[in-house]
Design an enzyme around this catalytic site. Structure first.
Site, PDB file in Angstrom:
ATOM      1  N   LEU A  88      -5.060  24.557  33.197  1.00  0.00           N
ATOM      2  CA  LEU A  88      -5.514  23.432  32.103  1.00  0.00           C
ATOM      3  C   LEU A  88      -6.056  22.223  32.639  1.00  0.00           C
ATOM      4  CD1 LEU A  88      -2.049  23.820  30.000  1.00  0.00           C
ATOM      5  CD2 LEU A  88      -4.140  25.067  29.742  1.00  0.00           C
ATOM      6  N   GLY A 133      -2.364  27.857  34.408  1.00  0.00           N
ATOM      7  CA  GLY A 133      -3.097  28.142  33.075  1.00  0.00           C
ATOM      8  C   GLY A 133      -4.203  29.388  33.329  1.00  0.00           C
ATOM      9  N   ASN A 156       2.191  27.803  38.914  1.00  0.00           N
ATOM     10  CA  ASN A 156       2.662  26.903  40.074  1.00  0.00           C
ATOM     11  C   ASN A 156       3.134  25.688  39.484  1.00  0.00           C
ATOM     12  OD1 ASN A 156      -0.118  26.467  39.472  1.00  0.00           O
ATOM     13  ND2 ASN A 156      -0.003  25.284  41.667  1.00  0.00           N
ATOM     14  N   GLU A 157       3.373  25.466  37.992  1.00  0.00           N
ATOM     15  CA  GLU A 157       3.471  24.173  37.265  1.00  0.00           C
ATOM     16  C   GLU A 157       4.700  23.479  38.057  1.00  0.00           C
ATOM     17  OE1 GLU A 157       1.247  26.588  34.396  1.00  0.00           O
ATOM     18  OE2 GLU A 157       2.957  26.835  35.964  1.00  0.00           O
TER      19      GLU A 157
END
Length: 280
Positions: A88, A133, A156-157
């Site tokens: 994203l 994303g 991996n947010e």
């Protein structure tokens, strides 16, 4: 509604002897009339960050392909070297109005519902880095072939100080199993290709992009002997739980996103991340 304008032209493509290629500002689609397979390539330099324009263009492209009776399957890949998608676009979430944030999240929901529920077979030829994303988009395909090399894939947010949405996490659990997904999500693990294959995040490895596309095409070709109505119904049955969840909870999902992303600590974290990118 859609930022990308699409037109048709006849070309000779290295992917096939005779193709119809559809270009847009952000998407390229090569149709092979012999196999009926469409190669959909994302092309938003430098790293295919998923902004609202690219999300809308991909949704429009997939909807258009779905209408074509002669199309038998889709391979999703990238026209950029060494990157599938960086995920994203952070700029869509930093210092934005509530209206802008809502429109962006709705575009992401629309893209996912379209890709995830495409009736025809769809495989991802992942030709490079695919964090966050980008990984989620690959997870939404039925089959994944990752090019071997010095790149990684994963949700991996947590490393960015944010949390993957419930529907991202659900796909991870569906593919990796609960325990592997739990550990990977909490740690923000980015898997090297061989490790991604070992945990089942991808189905095959390939030596290069061309090979990855061929392996995806081979997967799609296996359905030539399967009656489409049976395949389509089975795919829907397997995916309806996640799909219906989204359709019922779209508004609540947007509200949760807005509540989280507008937190001062989150905005401050996004600012620091953007500044770090500018220094590279």
């Amino acid at each position: 509604m859609f930022a990308a304008r699409i037109f048709f032209t006849k070309v000779q493509s290295p992917l096939c002897r005779a193709c119809t290629t559809m270009h847009s500002k952000l998407i390229q689609v090569a149709h092979n009339p012999d196999s009926g397979i469409a190669i959909v390539s994302l092309g938003r330099p430098p790293v295919n960050s998923l902004n609202m324009e690219l999300l809308n263009a991909l949704t429009a492209t997939l909807v258009d392909i779905q209408k074509k009776k002669e199309c038998k399957g889709v391979v999703l890949t990238s026209s950029l070297p060494n990157v599938f998608s960086a995920g994203l676009d952070i700029m869509e979430m930093y210092n934005r109005t509530e209206k802008q944030l809502t429109e962006f999240w709705n575009a992401l929901q629309d893209m996912w519902l379209t890709l995830y529920n495409l009736k025809m077979p769809v495989a991802a030829a992942i030709n490079g880095s695919s964090p966050a994303g980008g990984c989620f988009m690959a997870l939404s395909c039925e089959y994944r072939v990752l090019v071997d090399g010095e790149h990684t894939i994963g949700l991996n947010e947590t490393r960015l100080g944010i949390s993957a949405p419930d529907w991202f996490n659900t796909l991870y659990v569906d593919v990796l199993g609960y325990r592997n997904a739990e550990l990977a999500l909490l740690r923000g693990t980015l898997f090297q290709p061989k490790e991604a294959l070992r945990v089942g995040l991808v189905d095959e490895l390939a030596s290069d992009k061309a090979s990855a596309i061929k392996q995806c095409e081979s997967y799609i070709e296996t359905f030539r002997i399967i009656p489409p109505i049976g395949r389509e119904r089975t795919k829907w049955n397997l995916r309806k739980r996640n799909t219906l969840w989204m359709k019922v909870n779209r508004t609540a999902d947007v509200e949760e996103f807005l509540s989280f992303v507008q937190m001062p600590k989150v905005q401050a974290g996004l600012k620091l991340y953007i500044e770090s990118l500018k220094k590279k």
